[in-house]
Design an enzyme around this catalytic site. Structure first.
Site, mmCIF file in Angstrom:
data_model
loop_
_atom_site.group_PDB
_atom_site.id
_atom_site.type_symbol
_atom_site.label_atom_id
_atom_site.label_comp_id
_atom_site.label_asym_id
_atom_site.label_seq_id
_atom_site.Cartn_x
_atom_site.Cartn_y
_atom_site.Cartn_z
ATOM 1 N N TRP A 1 -8.337 -8.716 -12.700
ATOM 2 C CA TRP A 1 -7.977 -7.343 -12.298
ATOM 3 C C TRP A 1 -7.484 -6.709 -13.570
ATOM 4 O O TRP A 1 -6.425 -7.060 -14.085
ATOM 5 C CB TRP A 1 -6.892 -7.411 -11.215
ATOM 6 C CG TRP A 1 -6.533 -6.103 -10.604
ATOM 7 C CD1 TRP A 1 -7.304 -5.317 -9.810
ATOM 8 C CD2 TRP A 1 -5.293 -5.402 -10.746
ATOM 9 N NE1 TRP A 1 -6.627 -4.201 -9.430
ATOM 10 C CE2 TRP A 1 -5.395 -4.209 -9.989
ATOM 11 C CE3 TRP A 1 -4.123 -5.663 -11.418
ATOM 12 C CZ2 TRP A 1 -4.349 -3.298 -9.894
ATOM 13 C CZ3 TRP A 1 -3.079 -4.759 -11.320
ATOM 14 C CH2 TRP A 1 -3.204 -3.578 -10.571
ATOM 15 N N ASN B 1 -3.687 -15.410 -16.129
ATOM 16 C CA ASN B 1 -3.140 -14.329 -15.295
ATOM 17 C C ASN B 1 -1.852 -13.888 -15.942
ATOM 18 O O ASN B 1 -1.109 -14.718 -16.467
ATOM 19 C CB ASN B 1 -2.765 -14.849 -13.896
ATOM 20 C CG ASN B 1 -3.977 -15.042 -13.031
ATOM 21 O OD1 ASN B 1 -5.085 -14.726 -13.452
ATOM 22 N ND2 ASN B 1 -3.767 -15.550 -11.838
ATOM 23 N N GLY B 2 -1.544 -12.583 -15.856
ATOM 24 C CA GLY B 2 -0.263 -12.094 -16.368
ATOM 25 C C GLY B 2 -0.485 -11.111 -17.511
ATOM 26 O O GLY B 2 -1.606 -10.697 -17.791
ATOM 27 N N GLU C 1 4.517 5.271 5.808
ATOM 28 C CA GLU C 1 3.643 4.085 5.871
ATOM 29 C C GLU C 1 2.243 4.501 6.313
ATOM 30 O O GLU C 1 1.239 4.033 5.767
ATOM 31 C CB GLU C 1 4.244 3.039 6.811
ATOM 32 C CG GLU C 1 3.358 1.831 7.077
ATOM 33 C CD GLU C 1 2.913 1.097 5.819
ATOM 34 O OE1 GLU C 1 3.499 1.339 4.734
ATOM 35 O OE2 GLU C 1 1.974 0.308 5.895
ATOM 36 N N LYS D 1 -1.260 3.851 4.230
ATOM 37 C CA LYS D 1 -2.432 3.186 4.834
ATOM 38 C C LYS D 1 -3.674 4.059 4.655
ATOM 39 O O LYS D 1 -4.707 3.604 4.193
ATOM 40 C CB LYS D 1 -2.204 2.939 6.333
ATOM 41 C CG LYS D 1 -1.267 1.829 6.688
ATOM 42 C CD LYS D 1 -1.781 0.433 6.422
ATOM 43 C CE LYS D 1 -1.515 -0.097 5.056
ATOM 44 N NZ LYS D 1 -0.155 -0.304 4.605
ATOM 45 N N GLU E 1 -4.759 4.476 0.881
ATOM 46 C CA GLU E 1 -5.183 3.292 0.110
ATOM 47 C C GLU E 1 -6.503 2.712 0.598
ATOM 48 O O GLU E 1 -7.155 1.988 -0.146
ATOM 49 C CB GLU E 1 -4.100 2.228 0.074
ATOM 50 C CG GLU E 1 -3.842 1.494 1.350
ATOM 51 C CD GLU E 1 -2.829 0.362 1.146
ATOM 52 O OE1 GLU E 1 -2.786 -0.251 0.075
ATOM 53 O OE2 GLU E 1 -2.071 0.115 2.084
ATOM 54 N N HIS F 1 10.268 23.928 3.015
ATOM 55 C CA HIS F 1 10.918 24.139 1.701
ATOM 56 C C HIS F 1 9.913 24.023 0.571
ATOM 57 O O HIS F 1 10.250 23.584 -0.517
ATOM 58 C CB HIS F 1 12.070 23.141 1.535
ATOM 59 C CG HIS F 1 13.142 23.329 2.554
ATOM 60 N ND1 HIS F 1 14.016 24.394 2.539
ATOM 61 C CD2 HIS F 1 13.420 22.642 3.685
ATOM 62 C CE1 HIS F 1 14.827 24.328 3.577
ATOM 63 N NE2 HIS F 1 14.489 23.277 4.307
#
Ligand code: AGP
Length: 600
Positions: A73, A99-100, A477, A481, A484, A500
């Protein structure tokens, strides 16, 4: 998040590695690769895209009993074949997956690798070139590996092959998750037990700054300075069916449907002998010793924390602050004298949250982690853990973990309240049972939510979720959902705040999904709906039985008002799912996202 697999044993490793990577696909990735090693050396196959694309380039005729694999990724360097792992040193002797994030890779490049031709834009390649460099200075492969590790700053999970030693996989871990799995005639390496459940359920956790020498007969764990460590294996709880879709088209839909079952499992897991809900006494004591509780989380878990604040303040009467991990870590507020930290994390591996845990532990404070993954970093490094018992959550969009987090937070609040002589005014076990039944009703109403999605969200480019009080938190939430998985620009908004400024965004047909489950603000939120409807909005009111009017689009079954988030979120999960389907989005693996974000 990236994924790592490794195998060394008596079987050909290619298919084992590829199947392992396929089990890690849910974590999100943009490229993948494997390296296999036999007497003729190391062969690397890597490709931008999916595992299926990688399979097309793997040479079936290459037989090799040792190998490593990786799903990437992208953090440093765009998604491409050349940036994909595994990476090889210029000598071709060393091949590595990682990874990292190596925070000082630029410094190391300038200090040690001037004049070394680098093939990729990744931080990872620095590691394998340094190993080459130190071997050229006369160190053995293992010494060069250790020496390289001592120079790295940041997070890493590494598997390394040495073409001159095809009996060994070298492994190292710091901050990023990594496990070794044990077999009779083989051993494996994995970022997550799920990847290698196909061959073993016996795993040994690795801790930070450890190095492991893996052969098919033995796993030798050491500290960086060579001190031997022995650690018993644990049996991975997952069973293979848990991580299969079965008849479902998507993991997300399966996991939405599992919520009633998870609710009942949580009740059963947290009931003591006398059917009373119970948690470790030391956690209750930690709650009672605190003068303020700080909930730290990211994304959906943060949204669950906002609901948890309501429970702990209203039921246990302890002040609570809820903070986004990545903000808290770099902008810590003035803390109370006796804080208790609660980390909420489905994966237990979120780097933003873990960074805060490390800081607060250094300050000498106590921490409780609420997570779905036993043995995860945030669980191991906290003082206490409460498990979600939700079973593996594969879809990137978190659903059953969110409701499980809220249920566990309600139990934490109730048990703490009782220890303080406070009364709830209702029986939580009974109410959670009613919630589980109500969840089932909603999961059986999929057609109605598919209709709502097509009526309100099929062509829109934006949407608002509004509510007041606890409904506002559920609206946040719902917006997450929707955006994403369908990529619709969605915002969760406090109903009273729209006027406002944000109400300027309301145009003809703007979908407004309003939650009306709280009697005390029912008329106010309906007033807000009228305000936006008067400006052309297309309102969709989701109300609770007992508060409904004929203009509402859906009425959820009645449950205890404090527990409504456990069920009001389900229509939002399903509406988002169908909106994404309608737009032919990749529901389980949305673009740019990872299931667990182990980089800051
Ligand atoms: C939620 O649908 C997302 N996948 C994301 O926001 C997630 O909740 C967040 O990354 C935190 O993950 P964690 O719960 O594993 O810490």
């Amino acid at each position: 998040m990236c994924g790592i697999v490794g195998y060394i044993g008596n079987q050909d490793s290619k298919e084992i590695l590829l199947k392992g990577l396929e089990k890690l696909e849910y974590r999100g990735y943009d490229s993948a690769g494997i390296a296999v090693m036999n007497d003729n050396g190391v062969q690397v196959f890597k490709e931008k895209g999916r595992i299926a694309d990688l399979r097309n380039i793997v040479d079936e005729d290459v037989m090799a009993n040792t190998g490593i694999g990786h799903t990437r990724w992208a953090t440093h360097g765009v998604p491409s074949t050349v940036n994909a792992h595994p990476h090889q040193s210029n000598s071709g002797r060393f091949t590595l997956v990682h990874n990292g994030v190596i925070e000082n890779y630029d410094i190391l490049k300038r200090e040690y690798l001037q004049g070394v031709a680098l093939k990729s834009d990744t931080d990872t390649e620095i590691i394998v070139q340094l190993i080459d460099l130190f071997v050229n200075e006369g160190f053995t492969a293992e010494e060069a590996f250790r020496k390289t590790l001592t120079h790295l700053k940041g997070s890493y999970a590494i598997a390394l092959l040495d073409a001159e030693n095809n009996e060994t996989i070298f492994v190292a871990k710091n901050k990023s998750p990594l496990l070794v799995g044990l077999g009779e005639t083989f051993n494996v390496v994995a970022s997550d037990a799920m990847a290698m459940l196909q061959v073993t359920d016996q795993y040994v956790e690795l801790m930070d700054k450890e190095i492991v020498i893996v052969t098919k007969e033995e796993v030798k764990i050491q500290t960086l300075n060579g001190e031997e460590i022995s650690r018993d294996p644990y049996t991975a709880e997952l069973d293979a069916s848990d991580i299969e879709k079965g008849t479902y088209p998507h993991y997300m839909l399966k996991e939405i449907d599992e919520q009633p079952l998870v609710m009942r499992k949580i009740i059963q897991k947290y009931q003591g002998d006398n059917e009373e809900l119970t948690i470790d006494q030391e956690i209750v004591e930690a709650m009672n010793n605190a003068d303020r509780i700080y909930i730290i989380a990211a994304g959906t878990s943060y949204h669950a924390g906002l609901v948890g604040k309501q429970f702990i303040e209203k039921i246990a009467e302890i002040p609570v602050e809820v903070h986004i991990s990545s903000e808290f870590g770099y902008n810590m507020p003035l803390l109370s004298k006796k804080p208790l930290f609660i980390f909420i994390s489905q994966s237990g591996e979120t780097a933003d949250s873990r960074a805060v845990l490390v800081s607060v532990k250094e300050m000498g404070h106590k921490a409780l982690t609420i997570t779905n993954v036993p043995g995860s970093t945030l669980s191991r490094e906290a003082d206490y853990t409460l498990l979600l018992h939700a079973g593996p959550e594969i879809a990137v969009a978190s659903t059953k973990a969110y409701t499980a987090q809220i249920a566990v937070l309600s139990i934490l609040a109730e048990v703490t309240a009782k220890s303080r002589g406070l009364e709830l005014g209702f029986n939580l076990v009974q109410e959670l049972g009613i919630v589980a039944n109500a969840m089932e009703v909603l999961c059986d109403s999929k057609e109605e939510f598919e209709d709502i999605a097509s009526k309100f969200l099929s062509t829109t480019r934006n949407a608002f979720f509004i509510g007041r009080g606890i409904d506002f938190y559920v609206g946040l939430e719902g917006a997450l959902k929707l955006k994403e998985i369908s990529y619709i620009q969605a915002e969760g908004f406090a109903g009273g705040e729209l006027k406002h400024g944000t109400i300027a965004l309301i145009e003809n047909g703007t979908p407004i999904i309003a939650l009306a489950t709280q009697e005390s603000v029912n008329l106010s939120i309906r007033g807000n709906v009228k305000e936006v409807a008067a400006r052309g909005a297309n309102p969709c009111i989701i109300s609770m039985k007992g508060l409904e009017t004929e203009e509402d689009s859906f009425i959820i079954p009645e449950v205890n008002e404090l527990l409504t988030p456990l069920i009001s979120v389900i229509p939002l999960q399903l509406i988002s799912y169908y909106a994404a389907l309608h737009r032919e989005c990749d529901v389980d693996k949305p673009r740019n996202l990872a299931k667990s974000v182990t980089v800051e």
